[in-house]
Design a protein around this motif. Structure first.
Motif, PDB file in Angstrom:
ATOM      1  N   ARG C  25     -34.757  22.252  51.790  1.00 40.54           N
ATOM      2  CA  ARG C  25     -33.492  21.667  51.372  1.00 40.54           C
ATOM      3  C   ARG C  25     -33.738  20.741  50.186  1.00 40.54           C
ATOM      4  O   ARG C  25     -34.610  19.873  50.234  1.00 40.54           O
ATOM      5  CB  ARG C  25     -32.895  20.848  52.505  1.00 40.54           C
ATOM      6  N   SER C  50     -27.928  20.876  48.397  1.00 36.47           N
ATOM      7  CA  SER C  50     -26.744  20.090  48.769  1.00 36.47           C
ATOM      8  C   SER C  50     -26.509  19.122  47.619  1.00 36.47           C
ATOM      9  O   SER C  50     -27.435  18.818  46.862  1.00 36.47           O
ATOM     10  CB  SER C  50     -26.932  19.369  50.105  1.00 36.47           C
ATOM     11  N   MET C  51     -25.280  18.642  47.471  1.00 31.96           N
ATOM     12  CA  MET C  51     -24.895  17.971  46.224  1.00 31.96           C
ATOM     13  C   MET C  51     -24.039  16.733  46.430  1.00 31.96           C
ATOM     14  O   MET C  51     -23.562  16.167  45.457  1.00 31.96           O
ATOM     15  CB  MET C  51     -24.069  18.950  45.354  1.00 31.96           C
ATOM     16  N   THR C  52     -23.818  16.281  47.652  1.00 32.17           N
ATOM     17  CA  THR C  52     -22.869  15.183  47.828  1.00 32.17           C
ATOM     18  C   THR C  52     -23.357  13.911  47.146  1.00 32.17           C
ATOM     19  O   THR C  52     -24.556  13.636  47.092  1.00 32.17           O
ATOM     20  CB  THR C  52     -22.594  14.913  49.315  1.00 32.17           C
ATOM     21  N   LYS C  56     -21.160   7.129  51.795  1.00 28.44           N
ATOM     22  CA  LYS C  56     -21.325   7.099  53.253  1.00 28.44           C
ATOM     23  C   LYS C  56     -22.375   8.073  53.771  1.00 28.44           C
ATOM     24  O   LYS C  56     -22.835   7.946  54.887  1.00 28.44           O
ATOM     25  CB  LYS C  56     -19.999   7.472  53.939  1.00 28.44           C
ATOM     26  N   GLU C  57     -22.658   9.084  53.014  1.00 30.97           N
ATOM     27  CA  GLU C  57     -23.486  10.140  53.579  1.00 30.97           C
ATOM     28  C   GLU C  57     -24.681  10.543  52.726  1.00 30.97           C
ATOM     29  O   GLU C  57     -25.528  11.305  53.191  1.00 30.97           O
ATOM     30  CB  GLU C  57     -22.631  11.373  53.888  1.00 30.97           C
ATOM     31  N   THR C  60     -28.113   9.985  54.320  1.00 29.02           N
ATOM     32  CA  THR C  60     -28.368  10.926  55.415  1.00 29.02           C
ATOM     33  C   THR C  60     -28.773  12.297  54.889  1.00 29.02           C
ATOM     34  O   THR C  60     -29.716  12.922  55.391  1.00 29.02           O
ATOM     35  CB  THR C  60     -27.103  11.081  56.286  1.00 29.02           C
ATOM     36  N   PHE C  61     -28.061  12.775  53.881  1.00 27.01           N
ATOM     37  CA  PHE C  61     -28.420  14.070  53.294  1.00 27.01           C
ATOM     38  C   PHE C  61     -29.849  14.039  52.745  1.00 27.01           C
ATOM     39  O   PHE C  61     -30.613  14.980  52.931  1.00 27.01           O
ATOM     40  CB  PHE C  61     -27.419  14.457  52.203  1.00 27.01           C
ATOM     41  N   ARG C  64     -32.590  14.147  55.403  1.00 26.07           N
ATOM     42  CA  ARG C  64     -32.762  15.470  56.018  1.00 26.07           C
ATOM     43  C   ARG C  64     -33.193  16.527  55.005  1.00 26.07           C
ATOM     44  O   ARG C  64     -33.323  17.698  55.345  1.00 26.07           O
ATOM     45  CB  ARG C  64     -31.446  15.898  56.670  1.00 26.07           C
TER      46      ARG C  64
END
Lengths: 256, 256, 256
Positions: C25, C50-52, C56-57, C60-61, C64
């Motif tokens: 990832r 993943s790209m957020t 808030k997150e 966490t991304f 992981r």
């Protein structure tokens, strides 16, 4: 649980025809990674996309649209606010909307937000197995999916090697599609947008959801036959969707 | 109103040649849906795009650019502020800029914002008939367009089945293009960016606007001849623009 | 300074194989222009993007994920905050990260921010000559690059006609690639993302950086052989990266 009608492929072809004739407007609140591909998939299928998330105008765009997509792929504050406004406008104007709870298995606040939105009556939820587990807390067996669909009075479109489309009483298993679909970003997001487009021209949300996933799956198979890899596949699936005719659709749909 | 000079295709070819030689920098404030395709269209034509909207640096980017595009495709607060700053910097540095008032027919606050920006002396406005009606409140007949262009001291590039390019005294009707251009998102946005690029290398804004729309139209026809649908069309038009030579341009331009 | 081992092409092939097997990832904080193409390049190579950037997150991304990319291509406040959070999370969890200081030669505040981030121990920095000059204040001769890499305890991947990959003691010069790579937006950004992906499966950051740039360069040459212009080139390089096998890689890598 009832098996799908044997004419689901014909129903799908009818829905795609109506898309091309009526050119419904589909407003999409979706992540920046997916916006361009999603817009092109909608245009190829006959729909007219709009994508603004600006607080001053999002409700106006939704009220003038024929369907709404809310995709949680980027969970920024601006999109959260836009989602709430857009869903409010859709509810007031009785415009059908679809929830795509992207990656809620990776982020607890995003999952919590998705659970709130489920309470606001989406006509369909398009997601994968990991996302369903994060949403509903359980396994994605057909019975669990149907129970969840019944409890939330919605249609579940769970995509994977086989796609499952369920409401409280009906189940369709769609075996179309190709592994390259998982190698192109935003393919699921675009599929959810197509569900929204189909809802704009089809009252039965279970038919609309199945039609979108059948169309994506068949187009994906055609594209795979012409592609050398995921780059050309992303181009070819747009072309395939654009050119998809009734005979090809009916001959290639694999639903049971 | 004067008809276009018979050498407008040659003038277009000259402008495209200068684009490839001088590689002007074009700063674009544009919507997220359009950013990638717009950047690739500019690169294919020979220009060098930049896209930042960050308040701390947008004015610096504009001052070092050779032209500016302001596209209202997503009407978020951040882009509005960036637009005002960018246009201020362009005005101070006498850098030509283009307005693309996307979808102002769908949103009153967006239309109001567009009308404010028109007061800040864009060298050209690229839009469609519905957007012109929302902007100017009237029909898009040639006389109305010319009056508006004269009143605002700008060039109007109105695209549709036939494209109209007008200033106070001159009118060109461009019959190039292909229906698939309406099936790819951000095609109009990319056309507006190309107008900005042409303004960077051509003083006469009417020539620059016509050149960009002729080039897009001819490239669109070449692309349509090679494409299977809108997916491959979007790829082919970038290639066609990149490869467009004088002979092909002059042979295929349909202007009167 | 040591020349690269003669088996660097074999090492590259090993790394690409591990990418496909392990599917790491890669979280990317990158600009909106680059997001879609970057995600597709990562998917083609076997990684999962993943790209957020949501506050808030994002941590966490990152926790992981197996690697992190921080690309400064749009220097907005939201992305700056996300970058700081993401790098903090990566540091705490010992997840390797890559810095791509896009266009810092055009914006002083962006260059200042890049210099701050360099202090937070990126495993590699991928940039071009103008960006290196803005970062390090000097010329991009091999000695200067090596001194900078040593001082910052990182690997420098400087791309251009020839790519230079350096740490304090080792230098690889990669002559692969094609001029069309400069005609597609976000090509460098995608290359940096591939560096991050390689870091996820390879401890030696110098090997990982060289592997990513060799793979991009060889894929670019294959793509150029099949493309008509930059539009098809962007499609073909994704296909080429997806299909790149050991024999082709080893036969075509030009490293010294």
């Amino acid at each position: 649980m009832r098996a799908p009608p044997s004419d689901l492929p014909q129903i799908t072809a009818d829905i795609l025809e109506r898309l091309r004739e009526r050119r419904p407007r589909v407003h999409c609140i979706t992540n920046a990674v997916a916006q361009n591909f999603t817009a092109n998939v909608l245009l190829a299928a006959g729909a007219v996309p709009s994508m603004t998330i600006a607080p001053k105008e999002v409700a106006t765009f939704v009220r003038r649209a024929d369907a709404l997509l809310v995709n949680l792929g980027t969970f920024d504050t601006e999109r959260q606010k836009a989602s709430v406004k857009a869903i409010g406008a859709a509810g007031a104007a009785r415009i059908p909307w679809v929830l795509d709870p992207v990656f809620i298995d990776r982020s607890k606040p995003r999952a919590a937000f998705a659970r709130t939105l489920i309470g606001k009556a989406p006509r369909a939820v398009r997601l994968n197995a990991a996302e369903f587990a994060a949403l509903a807390g359980g396994k994605h067996e057909a019975e669990a999916l149907a129970r969840y669909a019944a409890a939330k009075n919605t249609v579940i479109g769970l995509t994977g090697e086989t796609d499952f489309v369920l409401d409280a009483k009906r189940l369709a298993k769609i075996s179309n599609g190709h592994p390259l679909m998982a190698k192109v970003t935003a393919m699921g997001c675009a599929g959810s947008a197509l569900v929204a487009a189909c809802l704009a021209v089809e009252q039965d949300a279970w038919h609309a959801t199945a039609a979108a996933l059948i169309a994506m799956g068949v187009a994906g198979e055609i594209a795979a036959g012409r592609a050398r890899g995921p780059g050309s596949f992303a181009v070819e699936i747009v072309d395939a969707l654009y050119g998809l005719d009734r005979a090809t659709l009916v001959a290639n749909a694999r639903v049971n």
